[in-house]
Design a protein around this motif. Structure first.
Motif, PDB file in Angstrom:
ATOM      1  N   ASP A 114       0.857  -1.178   0.000  1.00  0.00           N
ATOM      2  CA  ASP A 114       0.000   0.000   0.000  1.00  0.00           C
ATOM      3  C   ASP A 114       0.897   1.234   0.000  1.00  0.00           C
ATOM      4  OD1 ASP A 114      -1.953   1.959   0.465  1.00  0.00           O
ATOM      5  OD2 ASP A 114      -2.084   1.520   2.613  1.00  0.00           O
ATOM      6  N   PHE A 115       0.861   2.001  -1.095  1.00  0.00           N
ATOM      7  CA  PHE A 115       1.581   3.268  -1.169  1.00  0.00           C
ATOM      8  C   PHE A 115       0.627   4.346  -0.681  1.00  0.00           C
ATOM      9  CE2 PHE A 115       3.917   0.598  -4.041  1.00  0.00           C
ATOM     10  CZ  PHE A 115       5.225   1.032  -3.949  1.00  0.00           C
ATOM     11  N   TRP A 116       1.019   5.100   0.349  1.00  0.00           N
ATOM     12  CA  TRP A 116       0.114   6.026   1.027  1.00  0.00           C
ATOM     13  C   TRP A 116       0.858   7.262   1.511  1.00  0.00           C
ATOM     14  CZ3 TRP A 116       0.636   7.346   6.252  1.00  0.00           C
ATOM     15  CH2 TRP A 116       1.702   6.705   6.906  1.00  0.00           C
ATOM     16  N   ALA A 117       0.106   8.231   2.027  1.00  0.00           N
ATOM     17  CA  ALA A 117       0.674   9.407   2.693  1.00  0.00           C
ATOM     18  C   ALA A 117      -0.290   9.830   3.797  1.00  0.00           C
ATOM     19  CB  ALA A 117       0.883  10.547   1.704  1.00  0.00           C
ATOM     20  N   SER A 118       0.262  10.403   4.861  1.00  0.00           N
ATOM     21  CA  SER A 118      -0.558  10.756   6.019  1.00  0.00           C
ATOM     22  C   SER A 118      -1.576  11.856   5.711  1.00  0.00           C
ATOM     23  CB  SER A 118       0.341  11.182   7.182  1.00  0.00           C
ATOM     24  OG  SER A 118       1.109  12.310   6.798  1.00  0.00           O
ATOM     25  N   GLN A 160      -8.726   6.429   4.806  1.00  0.00           N
ATOM     26  CA  GLN A 160      -9.940   5.618   4.719  1.00  0.00           C
ATOM     27  C   GLN A 160      -9.594   4.148   4.436  1.00  0.00           C
ATOM     28  OE1 GLN A 160     -12.407   6.896   1.457  1.00  0.00           O
ATOM     29  NE2 GLN A 160     -14.145   5.652   2.075  1.00  0.00           N
ATOM     30  N   PHE A 161      -8.598   3.910   3.596  1.00  0.00           N
ATOM     31  CA  PHE A 161      -8.210   2.561   3.199  1.00  0.00           C
ATOM     32  C   PHE A 161      -7.388   1.859   4.280  1.00  0.00           C
ATOM     33  CE2 PHE A 161      -5.260  -0.233   0.609  1.00  0.00           C
ATOM     34  CZ  PHE A 161      -6.205  -1.219   0.346  1.00  0.00           C
ATOM     35  N   TYR A 190      -7.116  -2.247   4.961  1.00  0.00           N
ATOM     36  CA  TYR A 190      -5.864  -2.952   4.665  1.00  0.00           C
ATOM     37  C   TYR A 190      -5.340  -3.650   5.918  1.00  0.00           C
ATOM     38  CZ  TYR A 190      -1.261  -3.550   2.430  1.00  0.00           C
ATOM     39  OH  TYR A 190      -0.120  -4.066   1.877  1.00  0.00           O
ATOM     40  N   ASP A 191      -5.381  -2.945   7.047  1.00  0.00           N
ATOM     41  CA  ASP A 191      -4.916  -3.513   8.312  1.00  0.00           C
ATOM     42  C   ASP A 191      -5.758  -4.727   8.700  1.00  0.00           C
ATOM     43  OD1 ASP A 191      -3.086  -3.371  10.557  1.00  0.00           O
ATOM     44  OD2 ASP A 191      -4.837  -2.812  11.750  1.00  0.00           O
ATOM     45  N   ALA A 192      -7.078  -4.634   8.538  1.00  0.00           N
ATOM     46  CA  ALA A 192      -7.958  -5.764   8.872  1.00  0.00           C
ATOM     47  C   ALA A 192      -7.642  -6.976   7.999  1.00  0.00           C
ATOM     48  CB  ALA A 192      -9.419  -5.354   8.714  1.00  0.00           C
ATOM     49  N   PRO A 231      -4.554   2.269  -8.457  1.00  0.00           N
ATOM     50  CA  PRO A 231      -4.760   3.351  -7.498  1.00  0.00           C
ATOM     51  C   PRO A 231      -6.193   3.346  -6.979  1.00  0.00           C
ATOM     52  CG  PRO A 231      -4.752   4.220  -9.734  1.00  0.00           C
ATOM     53  CD  PRO A 231      -4.462   2.745  -9.832  1.00  0.00           C
ATOM     54  N   GLY A 232      -6.377   3.928  -5.818  1.00  0.00           N
ATOM     55  CA  GLY A 232      -7.709   4.074  -5.251  1.00  0.00           C
ATOM     56  C   GLY A 232      -7.914   3.195  -4.037  1.00  0.00           C
ATOM     57  N   ALA A 233      -8.747   3.675  -3.132  1.00  0.00           N
ATOM     58  CA  ALA A 233      -9.077   2.922  -1.919  1.00  0.00           C
ATOM     59  C   ALA A 233     -10.102   1.847  -2.273  1.00  0.00           C
ATOM     60  CB  ALA A 233      -9.630   3.861  -0.857  1.00  0.00           C
ATOM     61  N   LEU A 234      -9.821   0.621  -1.893  1.00  0.00           N
ATOM     62  CA  LEU A 234     -10.730  -0.490  -2.164  1.00  0.00           C
ATOM     63  C   LEU A 234     -11.570  -0.793  -0.929  1.00  0.00           C
ATOM     64  CD1 LEU A 234      -8.287  -3.006  -3.906  1.00  0.00           C
ATOM     65  CD2 LEU A 234      -9.986  -1.559  -5.009  1.00  0.00           C
ATOM     66  N   PRO A 235     -12.834  -1.178  -1.129  1.00  0.00           N
ATOM     67  CA  PRO A 235     -13.606  -1.682   0.006  1.00  0.00           C
ATOM     68  C   PRO A 235     -13.105  -3.081   0.383  1.00  0.00           C
ATOM     69  CG  PRO A 235     -14.940  -1.687  -1.993  1.00  0.00           C
ATOM     70  CD  PRO A 235     -13.607  -1.077  -2.346  1.00  0.00           C
ATOM     71  N   GLN A 236     -13.457  -3.531   1.571  1.00  0.00           N
ATOM     72  CA  GLN A 236     -12.976  -4.818   2.093  1.00  0.00           C
ATOM     73  C   GLN A 236     -13.218  -5.969   1.114  1.00  0.00           C
ATOM     74  OE1 GLN A 236     -11.474  -5.052   5.344  1.00  0.00           O
ATOM     75  NE2 GLN A 236     -10.770  -6.957   4.487  1.00  0.00           N
ATOM     76  N   THR A 237     -14.416  -6.061   0.545  1.00  0.00           N
ATOM     77  CA  THR A 237     -14.734  -7.185  -0.351  1.00  0.00           C
ATOM     78  C   THR A 237     -13.863  -7.158  -1.605  1.00  0.00           C
ATOM     79  OG1 THR A 237     -16.564  -5.903  -1.271  1.00  0.00           O
ATOM     80  CG2 THR A 237     -17.107  -7.497   0.454  1.00  0.00           C
TER      81      THR A 237
END
Length: 134
Positions: free
Chosen positions: A24-28, A35-36, A40-42, A90-96
């Motif tokens: 997961d490439f991210w920034a604070s 949101q993601f 991702y952690d779960a 790219p983009g935040a994915l939902p859990q499913t």
């Protein structure tokens, strides 16, 4: 298994030394990244995903690594199997959707991909039917 912070020094070794690695490439400062993050952690702690490395790259702290990975939008999720990049989006994915990506990576047959890579490395074009010319 919790997520692992990846750096320019640990990225390549992590990808090459593990069968499946998600990154997961991210920034604070990034709202969609925040949101993601819990999704991702779960997934990283789910028993269904044992043996998968869930890495995180802070694109602010690791700008050279993000640039080398051609990250132009965050969050970006990448999946590696057998050291080969097999998914990037790219983009935040939902859990499913995240779990669906994970299942597809788990079930991916790497033999044809490795054969194609070997053929390309040998200087040959990928095996394709010859095209007819008019």
């Amino acid at each position: 298994m919790a997520t692992t912070e990846l750096t320019a020094q640990s990225f390549e070794k992590t990808v090459l030394d593990n069968d499946i690695v998600l990154v997961d490439f991210w920034a604070s400062w990034c709202g969609p990244c925040r949101q993601f993050a819990p999704v991702y952690d779960a997934a990283s702690q789910s028993g269904d995903n044992e043996g998968i490395v869930f890495g995180k790259v802070d694109t602010e702290a690791e700008q050279a690594l993000a640039s080398a990975a051609n990250i132009t939008s965050i969050p970006t999720l990448m999946a590696f199997k057998g050291g080969v990049l097999v998914f990037a989006q790219p983009g935040a994915l939902p859990q499913t959707a995240l779990q669906d990506v994970i299942e597809q990576v788990k079930n991916l047959d790497m033999a044809p991909i490795k054969e194609q890579m070997a053929a390309e490395a040998a200087g040959g074009a990928p095996a394709q039917a010859p095209s007819e010319q008019a």
